[in-house]
Design a protein around this motif. Sequence first.
Motif, mmCIF file in Angstrom:
data_model
loop_
_atom_site.group_PDB
_atom_site.id
_atom_site.type_symbol
_atom_site.label_atom_id
_atom_site.label_comp_id
_atom_site.label_asym_id
_atom_site.label_seq_id
_atom_site.Cartn_x
_atom_site.Cartn_y
_atom_site.Cartn_z
ATOM 1 N N LEU A 6 -84.615 -12.041 -17.610
ATOM 2 C CA LEU A 6 -84.916 -10.773 -16.944
ATOM 3 C C LEU A 6 -86.176 -10.196 -17.562
ATOM 4 C CD1 LEU A 6 -84.270 -8.355 -15.102
ATOM 5 C CD2 LEU A 6 -82.841 -7.456 -16.961
ATOM 6 N N HIS A 30 -86.081 -12.901 -13.025
ATOM 7 C CA HIS A 30 -85.952 -11.725 -12.170
ATOM 8 C C HIS A 30 -86.759 -10.603 -12.817
ATOM 9 C CE1 HIS A 30 -84.074 -9.188 -9.111
ATOM 10 N NE2 HIS A 30 -83.967 -8.247 -10.050
ATOM 11 N N LEU A 32 -87.583 -6.350 -13.075
ATOM 12 C CA LEU A 32 -87.288 -4.936 -12.842
ATOM 13 C C LEU A 32 -88.436 -4.104 -13.394
ATOM 14 C CD1 LEU A 32 -83.519 -4.738 -13.907
ATOM 15 C CD2 LEU A 32 -84.428 -4.889 -11.575
ATOM 16 N N GLU A 37 -82.857 0.914 -14.515
ATOM 17 C CA GLU A 37 -82.269 -0.088 -13.616
ATOM 18 C C GLU A 37 -81.611 -1.236 -14.382
ATOM 19 O OE1 GLU A 37 -85.485 0.210 -9.912
ATOM 20 O OE2 GLU A 37 -85.746 -1.305 -11.469
ATOM 21 N N TRP A 41 -78.054 -3.328 -13.382
ATOM 22 C CA TRP A 41 -78.311 -4.681 -12.868
ATOM 23 C C TRP A 41 -77.543 -5.713 -13.682
ATOM 24 C CZ3 TRP A 41 -80.437 -9.401 -14.246
ATOM 25 C CH2 TRP A 41 -80.800 -10.247 -13.195
ATOM 26 N N HIS A 44 -73.894 -6.838 -13.067
ATOM 27 C CA HIS A 44 -73.567 -7.783 -11.989
ATOM 28 C C HIS A 44 -74.271 -9.130 -12.133
ATOM 29 C CE1 HIS A 44 -71.619 -4.483 -9.867
ATOM 30 N NE2 HIS A 44 -72.667 -3.751 -10.139
ATOM 31 N N HIS A 45 -75.056 -9.303 -13.192
ATOM 32 C CA HIS A 45 -75.792 -10.548 -13.372
ATOM 33 C C HIS A 45 -75.770 -10.958 -14.840
ATOM 34 C CE1 HIS A 45 -77.515 -8.596 -9.776
ATOM 35 N NE2 HIS A 45 -77.705 -9.815 -9.322
ATOM 36 N N GLN A 179 -69.594 -12.375 -7.837
ATOM 37 C CA GLN A 179 -70.056 -12.272 -9.223
ATOM 38 C C GLN A 179 -69.697 -13.517 -10.019
ATOM 39 O OE1 GLN A 179 -68.040 -8.620 -10.092
ATOM 40 N NE2 GLN A 179 -69.876 -7.375 -9.864
#
Length: 236
Positions: A6, A30, A32, A37, A41, A44-45, A179
């Motif tokens: 991330l 990913h 952000l 946030e 986030w 769920h990840h 999930q």
Amino acid sequence: MAERILIVEDENKIAGVLLDYLRQSGYDTHHLTRGDEVEPWLEHHLVDLVLLDLMLPGKSGLDICKALRAGAPGRPAPAIIMVTARVEEIDRLLGLELGADDYICKPFSPREVVARVKAVLRRGTHAVPATEESLQGLVLDDAAWRATIAGHDLGLTAVEYQLLKVLSARPGRIFSREQLMDAMYQDERIVSDRTVDSHIKKLRRKIQERLPEYELIHSVYGLGYKYEPPPQPLTV
């Protein structure tokens, strides 16, 4: 499976360069742009590492780092590399004292970032060690992908191990099938809900074979599954 990263960076140009280099190196990434946030986030990840800018809108990188490191015992925790243009020594020390695994100052070479990412993930210093006490008799060995409960090896497959790790890290939390699929298959392959149900069924059976008096994984009608630890630590 590709390791997941991330990137939390409000400068889109910098984030774009990092995304390109990390993807070329085989990582699943990913991005952000806001600090506030990040925690929603991550609810769920699952990720292996967070590249975390210090100065962010919404919430600072230091506050995010502190929050991530204050997670529940046994919860899978990502590695954290702080990224910032502020080079004052107090910021550097504070970031590392809060639990960051490394610290990179801007401007930087994208290749250097990739090298740092590889080094931190190789060290695995971010992993939260599972202990018999913290997980009520359940011990997870990430290096061997081996799960034991009350001293009994459950003989899990890689997918079953990952499922148990995700569920047991947040006792009482209900995980949807979506999930759990995200945790099981990080290459974004398409699988059906029945695939999750099948793996859960096999995982339950293996636990029941060792501990027939306990039901640790519960179905929640219309929502998904949750892990409930036994009322007291299990012993051999």
